[in-house]
Design a protein around this motif. Structure first.
Motif, short mmCIF file in Angstrom:
data_model
loop_
_atom_site.label_atom_id
_atom_site.label_comp_id
_atom_site.label_asym_id
_atom_site.label_seq_id
_atom_site.Cartn_x
_atom_site.Cartn_y
_atom_site.Cartn_z
N GLN A 28 9.93 4.62 3.47
CA GLN A 28 11.02 3.75 3.00
C GLN A 28 10.61 2.27 3.08
O GLN A 28 10.91 1.49 2.18
N ARG B 265 8.36 1.77 0.20
CA ARG B 265 9.10 1.95 -1.06
C ARG B 265 9.87 0.66 -1.38
O ARG B 265 9.86 0.18 -2.51
N LEU C 288 4.88 2.04 -2.78
CA LEU C 288 4.67 3.47 -2.53
C LEU C 288 4.45 4.28 -3.81
O LEU C 288 5.23 4.17 -4.76
#
Ligand code: AP5
Ligand code: MG
Length: 186
Positions: A153, A156, A161
């Protein structure tokens, strides 16, 4: 090219890393390999790390961050590198960001190798490294889920990512990896 390689134990990071560094001519920085070398050489860091590795737990952040900070200063890193198994915790990721910022550089991409747990067990059971016994594998998976997965996360959110399906032959997976990395190659 500066790449972080993330994936659970047994996902095939080391296997794909060999091909990646050959094709893109970058350094391979595997913290697991560095710790095993230190353990075999019985250095103070190696002796301390061994107790964590044998239990399937993560080695303390301060030790790992110091190892990587030193390694990134080596001349071969100026042409780029693949970080295999680092960072594995949020403090490690933040420390890496600070090291990169201090050098005026940044990561190009964070590559996640996605493999379901049943498959990981089969792969690791067939390998036989010192930390490949079932109870240690289970603990390594717990450490991955609890401490490393939150990094997905984190990266991301930074738009870094890219995930690759890690099921298939080594060649099939490498083709997927190349499709992600080729655009970043100079
Ligand atoms: P580390 O050495 O990083 O181990 P790991 O993440 O648990 O992963 P592995 O190296 O076991 O798997 P891999 O993804 O590289 O897969 P491989 O290619 O070998 O870390 C070990 C320990 O060190 C940690 O538990 C921790 O204690 C410590 N540590 C390291 N970094 C740390 C950090 N940053 N912070 C704190 N502690 C740290 O493949 C696995 C097997 O599958 C092989 O037998 C291979 O032949 C086979 N295989 C590969 N690809 C395929 C395929 N496509 N199909 C079938 N089989 C395949
Ligand atoms: Mg490995």
């Amino acid at each position: 090219m500066r790449i972080v390689f993330i994936g659970p134990p047994g996902a095939g990071k080391g296997t794909q890393a060999e091909r990646i560094i050959e094709k893109y001519r970058i350094a391979h920085l595997s913290t697991g390999d560095m710790l095993r070398a230190a353990r075999d050489a019985k250095t103070p860091v190696g002796v301390e790390a061994e107790t964590y590795m044998a239990a399937g737990e993560l080695v303390p952040d301060a030790i790992i961050i110091a190892i990587i900070a030193e390694r990134l200063e080596q001349p071969d890193c100026q042409y780029g590198y693949l970080l295999d198994g680092f960072p594995r915790t949020l403090p490690q990721a933040e420390a890496l960001d600070a090291m990169l910022a201090a050098k005026g550089t940044a990561l190009d991409v964070v590559l996640e190798l996605n493999v379901p747990e049943e498959e990981l067990f089969q792969r690791l059971a067939g390998r036989g490294r010192a930390d490949d016994q079932p109870d240690v594998i289970r603990q390594r998976l717990v450490a991955y889920r609890e401490q490393t997965e939150p990094l997905l996360q984190y990266y991301r959110q930074q738009g870094l990512l890219k995930s690759v399906d890690g099921i298939g032959t080594v060649e099939e997976i490498f083709h997927r990896v190349e499709a992600v990395l080729d655009p970043y190659a100079c």
